[in-house]
Structures are given as structure tokens and as C-alpha cells.
Design a protein around this motif. Structure first.
Motif, PDB file in Angstrom:
ATOM      1  N   HIS A  34      16.661 -19.506  48.262  1.00  0.00           N
ATOM      2  CA  HIS A  34      17.059 -19.875  46.903  1.00  0.00           C
ATOM      3  C   HIS A  34      18.321 -20.726  46.999  1.00  0.00           C
ATOM      4  N   HIS A  35      18.658 -21.396  45.935  1.00  0.00           N
ATOM      5  CA  HIS A  35      19.859 -22.231  45.917  1.00  0.00           C
ATOM      6  C   HIS A  35      21.046 -21.407  45.424  1.00  0.00           C
ATOM      7  N   ALA A  36      22.196 -21.686  46.013  1.00  0.00           N
ATOM      8  CA  ALA A  36      23.418 -20.997  45.608  1.00  0.00           C
ATOM      9  C   ALA A  36      23.777 -21.379  44.174  1.00  0.00           C
ATOM     10  N   LYS A  37      24.354 -20.441  43.452  1.00  0.00           N
ATOM     11  CA  LYS A  37      24.763 -20.687  42.072  1.00  0.00           C
ATOM     12  C   LYS A  37      26.282 -20.734  41.920  1.00  0.00           C
ATOM     13  N   ILE A  38      26.980 -19.942  42.731  1.00  0.00           N
ATOM     14  CA  ILE A  38      28.440 -19.955  42.696  1.00  0.00           C
ATOM     15  C   ILE A  38      28.975 -20.035  44.129  1.00  0.00           C
ATOM     16  N   TRP A  39      30.182 -20.584  44.255  1.00  0.00           N
ATOM     17  CA  TRP A  39      30.798 -20.724  45.566  1.00  0.00           C
ATOM     18  C   TRP A  39      31.268 -19.364  46.071  1.00  0.00           C
ATOM     19  N   SER A  40      31.123 -19.159  47.380  1.00  0.00           N
ATOM     20  CA  SER A  40      31.672 -17.991  48.064  1.00  0.00           C
ATOM     21  C   SER A  40      31.956 -18.403  49.504  1.00  0.00           C
ATOM     22  N   ASP A  41      32.576 -17.533  50.263  1.00  0.00           N
ATOM     23  CA  ASP A  41      32.822 -17.829  51.679  1.00  0.00           C
ATOM     24  C   ASP A  41      31.510 -18.068  52.420  1.00  0.00           C
ATOM     25  N   ASP A  42      30.485 -17.268  52.104  1.00  0.00           N
ATOM     26  CA  ASP A  42      29.186 -17.432  52.755  1.00  0.00           C
ATOM     27  C   ASP A  42      28.561 -18.779  52.414  1.00  0.00           C
ATOM     28  N   VAL A  43      28.657 -19.178  51.150  1.00  0.00           N
ATOM     29  CA  VAL A  43      28.116 -20.468  50.719  1.00  0.00           C
ATOM     30  C   VAL A  43      28.867 -21.599  51.424  1.00  0.00           C
ATOM     31  N   GLU A  44      30.161 -21.452  51.583  1.00  0.00           N
ATOM     32  CA  GLU A  44      30.964 -22.466  52.289  1.00  0.00           C
ATOM     33  C   GLU A  44      30.445 -22.662  53.708  1.00  0.00           C
ATOM     34  N   ASN A  45      30.217 -21.558  54.421  1.00  0.00           N
ATOM     35  CA  ASN A  45      29.734 -21.682  55.796  1.00  0.00           C
ATOM     36  C   ASN A  45      28.309 -22.230  55.845  1.00  0.00           C
ATOM     37  N   LEU A  46      27.458 -21.815  54.913  1.00  0.00           N
ATOM     38  CA  LEU A  46      26.109 -22.382  54.866  1.00  0.00           C
ATOM     39  C   LEU A  46      26.159 -23.884  54.626  1.00  0.00           C
ATOM     40  N   TYR A  47      27.043 -24.316  53.761  1.00  0.00           N
ATOM     41  CA  TYR A  47      27.233 -25.744  53.485  1.00  0.00           C
ATOM     42  C   TYR A  47      27.561 -26.491  54.784  1.00  0.00           C
ATOM     43  N   ARG A  48      28.436 -25.926  55.581  1.00  0.00           N
ATOM     44  CA  ARG A  48      28.839 -26.563  56.841  1.00  0.00           C
ATOM     45  C   ARG A  48      27.677 -26.618  57.833  1.00  0.00           C
TER      46      ARG A  48
END
Length: 96
Positions: free
Chosen positions: A20-34
Motif C-alpha cells: 500500500h502507499h504511505a499516507k503520513i511520514w514516519s521514520d520507516d517511510v523515510e527509510n523506505l523512500y531512500r
């Protein structure tokens, strides 16, 4: 604190069950983005492809510091947040 990726997940070539797509930013979302910027699904795929046990992270934040792309060039990341709010919805979150 980032979620642990077990050694058995890396060695077993485990595939995600859903996404699924992220809805809000978090530390986990930051690392997935990278990871996704560098061409990988997530930490599991990175470790499978690059055959590494550890990912280089900033000790202060826990964010990924450096990743090697598939063409062997490197991506270097800052200590601070790089995934802007407008990019959060582009991040894919995989469920195992």
C-alpha cells in the motif's frame, strides 16, 4: 527505531504479500523512500541483492546513510529527513 529484518527473511528470498502507499511520514517511510530512490523495494530486497548483513545508518536518527545501487554507484543521504510531504504518497509500504 527501525524494524528488524531477520536473517531468515533475507536468506529465504521472501516476497511481500501485499503493498500500500504511505499516507503520513514516519521514520520507516523515510527509510523506505531512500531504498526506493536507490532502486530497491525495501531493506529486505537490498540485503538479498547486495548480500550484506547491515545497512549503513546514521546513529543519531537511524535513517539510512548510504546505499549501493544495482549499477554499483552509491547514494549518500543526509542525517535529516529527505522525503518531503509531497513525496510521502509515492512511497510503497510492503507487508510480509
Amino acid at each position: 527505531k527501525k524494524p528488524e529484518v531477520s536473517e531468515s527473511m533475507v536468506k529465504a528470498d521472501i516476497k511481500p504479500k501485499s503493498m500500500h502507499h504511505a499516507k503520513i511520514w514516519s521514520d520507516d517511510v523515510e527509510n523506505l523512500y531512500r531504498f526506493q530512490q536507490a532502486g530497491y523495494r525495501d531493506e529486505v530486497e537490498y540485503k538479498q541483492v547486495k548480500q550484506v548483513d547491515e545497512v549503513d545508518c546514521w546513529p543519531e536518527t537511524g535513517f539510512v546513510k548510504k546505499l549501493q545501487r544495482r549499477d554499483n554507484t552509491f547514494y549518500y543521504y543526509n542525517r535529516q529527513r529527505e522525503c518531503e510531504d509531497k513525496d510521502v504518497c509515492k512511497v510503497k509500504v510492503y507487508v510480509y
